[in-house]
Design an enzyme around this catalytic site. Structure first.
Site, mmCIF file in Angstrom:
data_model
loop_
_atom_site.group_PDB
_atom_site.id
_atom_site.type_symbol
_atom_site.label_atom_id
_atom_site.label_comp_id
_atom_site.label_asym_id
_atom_site.label_seq_id
_atom_site.Cartn_x
_atom_site.Cartn_y
_atom_site.Cartn_z
ATOM 1 N NE ARG A 1 -3.959 -2.096 0.335
ATOM 2 C CZ ARG A 1 -3.901 -3.389 0.061
ATOM 3 N NH1 ARG A 1 -2.807 -3.905 -0.493
ATOM 4 N NH2 ARG A 1 -4.929 -4.181 0.297
ATOM 5 C CB SER B 1 -8.639 -2.601 4.369
ATOM 6 O OG SER B 1 -8.860 -3.866 3.817
ATOM 7 C CD GLU C 1 -5.841 -0.121 2.457
ATOM 8 O OE1 GLU C 1 -5.540 -1.276 2.719
ATOM 9 O OE2 GLU C 1 -6.771 0.193 1.717
HETATM 10 N N1 EPU Z 1 -10.168 -11.962 10.072
HETATM 11 C C1 EPU Z 1 -10.928 -12.209 11.185
HETATM 12 N N2 EPU Z 1 -11.958 -11.359 11.468
HETATM 13 C C2 EPU Z 1 -12.253 -10.293 10.674
HETATM 14 C C3 EPU Z 1 -11.469 -10.050 9.543
HETATM 15 C C4 EPU Z 1 -10.428 -10.904 9.258
HETATM 16 O O1 EPU Z 1 -10.690 -13.150 11.927
HETATM 17 O O2 EPU Z 1 -13.192 -9.570 10.995
HETATM 18 C C5 EPU Z 1 -9.098 -12.923 9.728
HETATM 19 C C6 EPU Z 1 -9.491 -13.759 8.497
HETATM 20 O O3 EPU Z 1 -10.206 -14.890 8.854
HETATM 21 C C7 EPU Z 1 -8.142 -14.097 7.909
HETATM 22 C C8 EPU Z 1 -7.311 -12.857 8.229
HETATM 23 O O4 EPU Z 1 -7.941 -12.191 9.330
HETATM 24 O O5 EPU Z 1 -7.596 -15.178 8.565
HETATM 25 C C9 EPU Z 1 -7.180 -11.926 7.043
HETATM 26 O O6 EPU Z 1 -8.476 -11.519 6.619
HETATM 27 P P1 EPU Z 1 -8.858 -11.344 5.063
HETATM 28 O O7 EPU Z 1 -8.381 -12.488 4.273
HETATM 29 O O8 EPU Z 1 -10.300 -11.000 5.011
HETATM 30 O O9 EPU Z 1 -7.987 -10.146 4.572
HETATM 31 P P2 EPU Z 1 -7.496 -8.817 5.290
HETATM 32 O O10 EPU Z 1 -6.110 -8.999 5.744
HETATM 33 O O11 EPU Z 1 -8.493 -8.393 6.323
HETATM 34 C C10 EPU Z 1 -6.510 -7.834 3.074
HETATM 35 C C11 EPU Z 1 -6.610 -6.543 2.291
HETATM 36 C C12 EPU Z 1 -7.926 -6.475 1.540
HETATM 37 C C13 EPU Z 1 -7.996 -7.652 0.598
HETATM 38 C C14 EPU Z 1 -7.873 -8.948 1.423
HETATM 39 C C15 EPU Z 1 -7.826 -10.177 0.554
HETATM 40 C C16 EPU Z 1 -5.317 -4.956 3.575
HETATM 41 C C17 EPU Z 1 -5.327 -3.755 4.467
HETATM 42 N N3 EPU Z 1 -6.498 -5.419 3.212
HETATM 43 O O12 EPU Z 1 -7.543 -7.794 4.053
HETATM 44 O O13 EPU Z 1 -7.919 -5.305 0.760
HETATM 45 O O14 EPU Z 1 -9.211 -7.670 -0.102
HETATM 46 O O15 EPU Z 1 -6.646 -8.919 2.190
HETATM 47 O O16 EPU Z 1 -6.625 -10.209 -0.149
HETATM 48 O O17 EPU Z 1 -4.242 -5.425 3.223
HETATM 49 C C18 EPU Z 1 -8.564 -3.027 0.857
HETATM 50 O O18 EPU Z 1 -7.370 -2.755 0.865
HETATM 51 O O19 EPU Z 1 -9.449 -2.132 0.921
HETATM 52 C C19 EPU Z 1 -8.961 -4.411 0.859
HETATM 53 C C20 EPU Z 1 -10.225 -4.757 0.951
#
Ligand code: EPU
Length: 341
Positions: free
Chosen positions: A167, A239, A337
Site C-alpha cells: 500500500r 480496509s 490505510e
Molecule cells: N479476520 C478475522 N476477522 C475479521 C477479519 C479478518 O478473523 O473480521 C481474519 C481472516 O479470517 C483471515 C485474516 O484475518 O484469517 C485476514 O483476513 P482477510 O483475508 O479478510 O484479509 P485482510 O487482511 O483483512 C486484506 C486486504 C484487503 C484484501 C484482502 C484479501 C489490507 C489492508 N487489506 O484484508 O484489501 O481484499 O486482504 O486479499 O491489506 C482493501 O485494501 O481495501 C482491501 C479490501
C-alpha cells in the site's frame, strides 16, 4: 474540458458518503485540458492548499476542504502493444479500476483478475499499490504517466522506479505534491497464470468448473461481496487499517500468546511477518459495534462504516479508539490505510 466548482459538495465523491465540501473542485478530462488550465491558474492553485482526489474510495474527509481538489474524469483504455512477451494496455487516470479489470478479463488477459471488484480508480491503483488475493497492482504496472507540477511537462516513471511496497508508492512519498498521475500502463499476458493460493479462492473458482480470468473475476467478486459492504448501500472505504509488518521475533511471540492469530510471509522480507489487523479488531469484540454514527462492519472487522450521516471526525474517533485497544491488548501500533484529508 475543465470543470470548476466553488464550494463543491463532495458527498458523491467519497465512498464513505461523508457530506462535506471543498472550496474548489477542479475536474479535468484530458492532459491537454489540465495543462491549459494550470498554465493560467496553476501558480495560485499550487501556492495554496491542494490535493488530488481520486475515486474517493480510499479517502476519509474530515471536514470542509480549505483548498483545491483536482479530480480526473479522464476515461479510456487501449492496447498499446500485443506481442508474445505480453500485452501492454494503457488506461487514463480517471477510469474506474474495476472497469479496467472487467475489460481485461473479457479480452482473456491475465494479470489483474485477482484485483476484481476493488473500488478504485486507475490513478489510485498506482498511488496505493492496491492489492488483494495475493496480487498487487505493482505486479503489472509497467509505467506511470505523470504531469510534473513545477514545469507542467509530462513524464513517464517506470514501474521499477515507483518504490512500490505494501500500500505504498513513490506517489505517497518523494513525489507527493510534485506530480499528477495522468495514465497508467499495465503489462498483462495471454499466457494463463492463475494465482489461486489465497484463502478460499481455489475452492470458489473450482465451483465454476474452468480457470479463466473471467472465472477468477467472478469467484473473487462473490467472495468480496460476501464480506465487504457495497459503498452504494453503506458508506465505507474498504480496509480502513493496514496489516502491520513486524519483525519475525515479535510476531512469533504474539503467535505463542494468541495461537489462532493469522500470520503471513512478506515477499522479499524474510526477517518480517505480516499480521491481520481484522483478526485483532475482531478478537476485541468490535465486529458489528459502533461509536456514534461510525461502526465496524459485521462481516469484516477491518472495514469501518458510515452508519448514516456520520461526519469524518466520528469515523476518526472510532479508529482512534480501536488503535488504542489494539495497542493495549497486542502491543502493536496499527495505522490507517485510508488517506485522511
Ligand atoms: N479476520 C478475522 N476477522 C475479521 C477479519 C479478518 O478473523 O473480521 C481474519 C481472516 O479470517 C483471515 C485474516 O484475518 O484469517 C485476514 O483476513 P482477510 O483475508 O479478510 O484479509 P485482510 O487482511 O483483512 C486484506 C486486504 C484487503 C484484501 C484482502 C484479501 C489490507 C489492508 N487489506 O484484508 O484489501 O481484499 O486482504 O486479499 O491489506 C482493501 O485494501 O481495501 C482491501 C479490501
Amino acid at each position: 474540458m475543465v470543470r470548476k466548482q466553488h464550494n463543491a459538495s463532495l458527498k458523491g465523491y467519497n465512498s464513505f458518503g461523508i457530506d462535506t465540501t471543498a472550496d474548489l473542485l477542479v475536474e479535468w478530462e484530458s492532459v491537454a485540458d489540465l495543462v491549459e488550465f494550470l498554465h493560467t491558474e496553476g501558480k495560485a492553485l499550487f501556492g495554496g492548499q491542494w490535493d488530488i482526489l481520486g475515486s474517493g474510495c480510499n479517502t476519509l474527509l474530515t471536514g470542509p476542504y480549505r483548498g483545491t481538489l483536482l479530480h480526473s474524469v479522464a476515461k479510456g483504455i487501449s492496447i498499446v502493444s500485443d506481442t508474445p512477451e505480453g500485452v501492454l494496455i494503457r488506461a487514463e487516470a480517471g477510469h474506474t479500476w474495476d472497469d479496467v479489470v472487467a475489460w481485461s478479463c473479457a479480452q482473456g488477459l491475465w494479470g489483474i483478475e485477482n484485483l476484481s471488484a476493488i473500488p478504485s480508480s486507475v490513478g489510485a491503483s498506482a498511488v496505493q499499490n492496491i492489492g488483494a488475493y495475493g496480487v498487487e497492482a505493482k505486479d503489472c504496472i509497467e509505467s506511470v504517466e505523470v504531469l510534473h507540477v513545477d514545469t507542467l511537462t509530462v513524464g513517464l516513471i517506470k514501474g521499477s522506479d515507483c518504490a512500490f511496497g505494501y500500500r505504498e508508492s513513490i506517489f505517497k512519498s518523494a513525489l507527493k505534491g510534485k506530480v499528477i498521475i495522468t495514465a497508467v500502463n499495465y503489462l498483462l499476458s495471454r499466457t494463463p497464470a492463475p494465482k489461486l493460493g489465497y484463502g478460499s479462492l481455489q475452492e470458489e473458482v473450482a465451483k465454476l468448473g474452468e480457470i479463466t480470468p473471467q472465472a477468477i473475476r467472478q469467484a473473487i467478486t462473490t467472495i468480496r461481496n460476501g464480506k465487504l459492504p457495497d459503498p452504494e448501500v453503506v458508506g465505507n472505504a474498504g480496509s480502513f487499517f493496514k496489516n502491520p509488518i513486524l519483525p519475525r521475533t515479535q510476531v512469533e511471540a504474539l503467535k505463542a500468546e494468541h495461537p489462532t492469530m493469522p500470520i503471513y510471509e512478506v515477499e522479499g522480507r524474510p526477517e518480517c511477518l505480516k499480521i491481520a489487523t481484522g483478526w485483532m479488531i475482531d478478537s476485541l469484540g468490535w465486529k458489528g459495534r459502533s461509536l456514534g454514527r461510525a461502526g465496524v462492519h459485521d462481516k469484516q472487522a477491518l472495514v469501518l462504516v458510515n452508519l448514516g450521516g456520520a461526519e469524518g471526525c466520528e469515523v476518526v474517533a472510532l479508529a482512534e479508539r480501536i488503535c488504542k485497544e489494539v495497542k493495549n491488548k497486542f502491543g502493536v501500533d496499527i495505522s490507517p490505510e485510508v488517506n485522511i484529508l
